[in-house]
Motif scaffolding. Structure first.
Motif, PDB file in Angstrom:
ATOM      1  N   ALA A   1     102.847  23.995  38.105  1.00 35.73           N
ATOM      2  CA  ALA A   1     102.180  23.808  39.590  1.00 35.73           C
ATOM      3  C   ALA A   1     101.223  23.059  38.804  1.00 35.73           C
ATOM      4  O   ALA A   1     100.816  23.776  38.684  1.00 35.73           O
ATOM      5  N   ALA A   2     101.160  22.011  40.279  1.00 34.07           N
ATOM      6  CA  ALA A   2      99.106  21.343  39.885  1.00 34.07           C
ATOM      7  C   ALA A   2      98.826  21.104  41.369  1.00 34.07           C
ATOM      8  O   ALA A   2     100.237  20.517  41.997  1.00 34.07           O
ATOM      9  N   LEU A   3      97.697  20.748  41.328  1.00 34.29           N
ATOM     10  CA  LEU A   3      96.702  19.846  42.143  1.00 34.29           C
ATOM     11  C   LEU A   3      95.506  19.383  41.485  1.00 34.29           C
ATOM     12  O   LEU A   3      94.935  19.995  40.624  1.00 34.29           O
ATOM     13  N   GLY A   4      95.143  18.216  42.908  1.00 35.52           N
ATOM     14  CA  GLY A   4      93.946  17.315  42.279  1.00 35.52           C
ATOM     15  C   GLY A   4      92.684  17.322  43.399  1.00 35.52           C
ATOM     16  O   GLY A   4      93.693  17.039  44.635  1.00 35.52           O
ATOM     17  N   ILE A   5      91.916  17.673  43.072  1.00 29.95           N
ATOM     18  CA  ILE A   5      91.024  17.305  44.290  1.00 29.95           C
ATOM     19  C   ILE A   5      89.798  15.918  43.894  1.00 29.95           C
ATOM     20  O   ILE A   5      89.733  16.155  42.572  1.00 29.95           O
ATOM     21  N   SER A   6      89.058  15.896  44.585  1.00 35.12           N
ATOM     22  CA  SER A   6      87.604  15.539  44.819  1.00 35.12           C
ATOM     23  C   SER A   6      86.332  16.382  45.724  1.00 35.12           C
ATOM     24  O   SER A   6      87.000  15.955  46.685  1.00 35.12           O
ATOM     25  N   ALA A   7      85.668  16.027  45.381  1.00 33.94           N
ATOM     26  CA  ALA A   7      84.567  16.836  45.915  1.00 33.94           C
ATOM     27  C   ALA A   7      83.163  16.446  45.497  1.00 33.94           C
ATOM     28  O   ALA A   7      82.982  15.645  44.817  1.00 33.94           O
ATOM     29  N   THR A   8      82.161  16.839  47.031  1.00 35.47           N
ATOM     30  CA  THR A   8      81.237  16.619  46.648  1.00 35.47           C
ATOM     31  C   THR A   8      80.016  17.651  46.910  1.00 35.47           C
ATOM     32  O   THR A   8      80.665  18.303  48.321  1.00 35.47           O
ATOM     33  N   THR A   9      78.415  17.541  46.458  1.00 34.40           N
ATOM     34  CA  THR A   9      78.392  18.556  47.787  1.00 34.40           C
ATOM     35  C   THR A   9      76.371  18.181  47.470  1.00 34.40           C
ATOM     36  O   THR A   9      76.356  16.440  45.947  1.00 34.40           O
ATOM     37  N   ALA A  10      75.505  18.656  47.650  1.00 29.17           N
ATOM     38  CA  ALA A  10      74.096  18.144  47.494  1.00 29.17           C
ATOM     39  C   ALA A  10      73.358  19.773  47.686  1.00 29.17           C
ATOM     40  O   ALA A  10      73.719  20.563  48.066  1.00 29.17           O
ATOM     41  N   ILE A  11      72.386  19.858  46.737  1.00 26.57           N
ATOM     42  CA  ILE A  11      70.939  20.538  46.413  1.00 26.57           C
ATOM     43  C   ILE A  11      69.867  20.270  46.489  1.00 26.57           C
ATOM     44  O   ILE A  11      69.570  19.088  46.073  1.00 26.57           O
ATOM     45  N   MET A  12      69.082  21.029  46.683  1.00 24.16           N
ATOM     46  CA  MET A  12      67.694  20.089  46.230  1.00 24.16           C
ATOM     47  C   MET A  12      67.111  21.243  44.735  1.00 24.16           C
ATOM     48  O   MET A  12      67.185  21.927  45.235  1.00 24.16           O
ATOM     49  N   ARG A  13      67.034  20.583  44.365  1.00 25.94           N
ATOM     50  CA  ARG A  13      66.906  21.214  42.398  1.00 25.94           C
ATOM     51  C   ARG A  13      65.521  22.098  43.011  1.00 25.94           C
ATOM     52  O   ARG A  13      65.494  23.294  42.183  1.00 25.94           O
ATOM     53  N   SER A  14      64.901  21.517  43.615  1.00 20.35           N
ATOM     54  CA  SER A  14      63.434  22.866  44.112  1.00 20.35           C
ATOM     55  C   SER A  14      63.808  23.892  44.327  1.00 20.35           C
ATOM     56  O   SER A  14      63.623  25.121  43.938  1.00 20.35           O
ATOM     57  N   ASP A  15      64.645  24.169  44.814  1.00 16.78           N
ATOM     58  CA  ASP A  15      65.365  25.530  45.452  1.00 16.78           C
ATOM     59  C   ASP A  15      65.450  26.392  44.072  1.00 16.78           C
ATOM     60  O   ASP A  15      65.966  27.468  44.736  1.00 16.78           O
ATOM     61  N   TYR A  16      65.614  25.362  43.553  1.00 16.92           N
ATOM     62  CA  TYR A  16      66.647  26.073  42.543  1.00 16.92           C
ATOM     63  C   TYR A  16      65.660  26.304  40.975  1.00 16.92           C
ATOM     64  O   TYR A  16      65.955  26.755  39.929  1.00 16.92           O
ATOM     65  N   GLY A  17      63.607  26.118  41.749  1.00 15.90           N
ATOM     66  CA  GLY A  17      63.103  25.676  40.417  1.00 15.90           C
ATOM     67  C   GLY A  17      62.375  24.715  39.696  1.00 15.90           C
ATOM     68  O   GLY A  17      61.614  25.314  38.289  1.00 15.90           O
ATOM     69  N   MET A  18      62.900  23.620  39.509  1.00 16.16           N
ATOM     70  CA  MET A  18      63.589  23.267  39.549  1.00 16.16           C
ATOM     71  C   MET A  18      61.999  22.160  40.126  1.00 16.16           C
ATOM     72  O   MET A  18      63.135  20.909  40.361  1.00 16.16           O
ATOM     73  N   SER A  19      61.452  21.809  40.388  1.00 15.97           N
ATOM     74  CA  SER A  19      60.273  21.248  41.074  1.00 15.97           C
ATOM     75  C   SER A  19      59.841  20.023  40.179  1.00 15.97           C
ATOM     76  O   SER A  19      58.848  19.498  40.426  1.00 15.97           O
ATOM     77  N   HIS A  20      60.444  19.768  38.577  1.00 12.52           N
ATOM     78  CA  HIS A  20      59.570  19.039  37.853  1.00 12.52           C
ATOM     79  C   HIS A  20      59.219  17.767  38.193  1.00 12.52           C
ATOM     80  O   HIS A  20      60.073  17.198  38.581  1.00 12.52           O
ATOM     81  N   LEU A  21      57.786  16.850  38.093  1.00 15.64           N
ATOM     82  CA  LEU A  21      58.422  15.339  38.314  1.00 15.64           C
ATOM     83  C   LEU A  21      58.728  14.624  39.865  1.00 15.64           C
ATOM     84  O   LEU A  21      58.248  13.856  39.787  1.00 15.64           O
ATOM     85  N   VAL A  22      58.889  15.842  40.589  1.00 16.94           N
ATOM     86  CA  VAL A  22      59.043  15.631  42.571  1.00 16.94           C
ATOM     87  C   VAL A  22      58.256  15.136  42.794  1.00 16.94           C
ATOM     88  O   VAL A  22      56.706  15.934  42.777  1.00 16.94           O
ATOM     89  N   PRO A  23      57.652  13.975  43.680  1.00 18.60           N
ATOM     90  CA  PRO A  23      58.658  12.783  43.977  1.00 18.60           C
ATOM     91  C   PRO A  23      59.227  11.916  42.932  1.00 18.60           C
ATOM     92  O   PRO A  23      59.824  11.063  43.153  1.00 18.60           O
ATOM     93  N   GLY A  24      58.399  11.530  41.902  1.00 18.16           N
ATOM     94  CA  GLY A  24      58.928  10.222  40.938  1.00 18.16           C
ATOM     95  C   GLY A  24      60.353  10.659  40.986  1.00 18.16           C
ATOM     96  O   GLY A  24      61.289   9.658  40.799  1.00 18.16           O
ATOM     97  N   VAL A  25      61.066  11.772  40.704  1.00 18.98           N
ATOM     98  CA  VAL A  25      62.320  12.514  40.100  1.00 18.98           C
ATOM     99  C   VAL A  25      62.719  12.732  41.541  1.00 18.98           C
ATOM    100  O   VAL A  25      62.315  13.426  41.400  1.00 18.98           O
ATOM    101  N   GLY A  26      63.823  12.365  41.877  1.00 13.43           N
ATOM    102  CA  GLY A  26      64.031  12.713  43.461  1.00 13.43           C
ATOM    103  C   GLY A  26      64.243  14.188  43.724  1.00 13.43           C
ATOM    104  O   GLY A  26      65.047  15.005  42.463  1.00 13.43           O
ATOM    105  N   ASP A  27      64.048  15.102  44.759  1.00  4.80           N
ATOM    106  CA  ASP A  27      64.534  15.879  44.663  1.00  4.80           C
ATOM    107  C   ASP A  27      65.740  16.474  45.426  1.00  4.80           C
ATOM    108  O   ASP A  27      66.672  17.576  44.369  1.00  4.80           O
ATOM    109  N   ASP A  28      66.152  15.623  46.138  1.00  5.75           N
ATOM    110  CA  ASP A  28      67.719  15.965  46.066  1.00  5.75           C
ATOM    111  C   ASP A  28      68.352  15.169  44.777  1.00  5.75           C
ATOM    112  O   ASP A  28      68.477  14.142  45.002  1.00  5.75           O
ATOM    113  N   VAL A  29      69.514  16.381  44.828  1.00  8.41           N
ATOM    114  CA  VAL A  29      70.292  15.652  43.521  1.00  8.41           C
ATOM    115  C   VAL A  29      71.976  15.750  44.237  1.00  8.41           C
ATOM    116  O   VAL A  29      72.019  16.957  44.624  1.00  8.41           O
TER     117      VAL A  29
END
Length: 203
Positions: free
Chosen positions: A163-191
């Motif tokens: 048996a098998a199933l297939g999905i498509s999924a999307t989400t978004a995070i703010m990378r600064s929430d995970y300690g990755m704020s380098h070059l924000v806002p030139g490189v966006g915070d929203d991923v």
């Protein structure tokens, strides 16, 4: 982001039927099929374009309750050392390695796994739903929600006799929430994270 986010991601789309109905595939353990899975992300670059990259190594497991799909659970691991950008002239500048290993970015030698563990699944239509869960990236954990579409399910996959199933999924995070704020806002915070995946019943 040795499953980013997130987030993955994603056999969670066991919502193909009304909440009170059963799926047409059996309950059990379903494993992510790496051959038919992709995990991409995109982030704004100077407001000019959305820079896109991908991960190539991941694994995941869906514990499917076919009678009550919302009781199913999903766990995924993405390996950030598998990040690929298709940066030109990689023999001159290894941009993948920089993003993988630099502490300003993935810091993958210190944090070799990105994990997602579901906490709740909710059906929103006969073929869509939301999967809430905890995303751990760079050693930091925050809740995220995947918007999931069930593309289809087969009682017997013609190539693997399971048996098998297939999905498509999307989400978004703010990378600064995970300690990755380098070059924000030139490189966006929203991923933005985009997942396509198939899950196959474990035999």
């Amino acid at each position: 982001m040795r499953l980013t986010k997130v987030a993955a991601v994603a056999a969670v789309l066991a919502f193909s039927t009304p909440a009170t109905a059963e799926l047409s595939i059996p309950s059990g353990t379903y494993l992510l099929d790496p051959t038919h899975t992709s995990v991409h992300f995109k982030v704004s670059h100077l407001g000019l374009s959305n820079y896109t990259a991908r991960f190539t190594e991941f694994r995941g497991q869906l514990q499917l309750d076919a009678e009550n799909p919302e009781n199913s659970t999903l766990e995924v691991i993405v390996y950030p050392m598998s990040l690929r950008t298709d940066y030109p002239n990689a023999h001159v500048t290894d941009f993948d390695k920089e993003l993988q290993e630099d502490a300003n970015w993935m810091d993958a030698k210190t944090h070799p796994e990105i994990t997602f563990k579901s906490t709740k699944m909710t059906q929103t239509s006969p073929t869509s739903g939301q999967v809430e869960g905890d995303l751990t990236f760079r050693g930091i954990t925050h809740p995220v929600t995947l918007d999931v579409t069930l593309n289809g399910a087969l009682e017997k996959h013609p190539f693997v006799d399971a048996a098998a199933l297939g999905i498509s999924a999307t989400t978004a995070i703010m990378r600064s929430d995970y300690g990755m704020s380098h070059l924000v806002p030139g490189v966006g915070d929203d991923v933005q994270i985009i997942i396509e995946s198939e899950f196959v019943e474990e035999k």
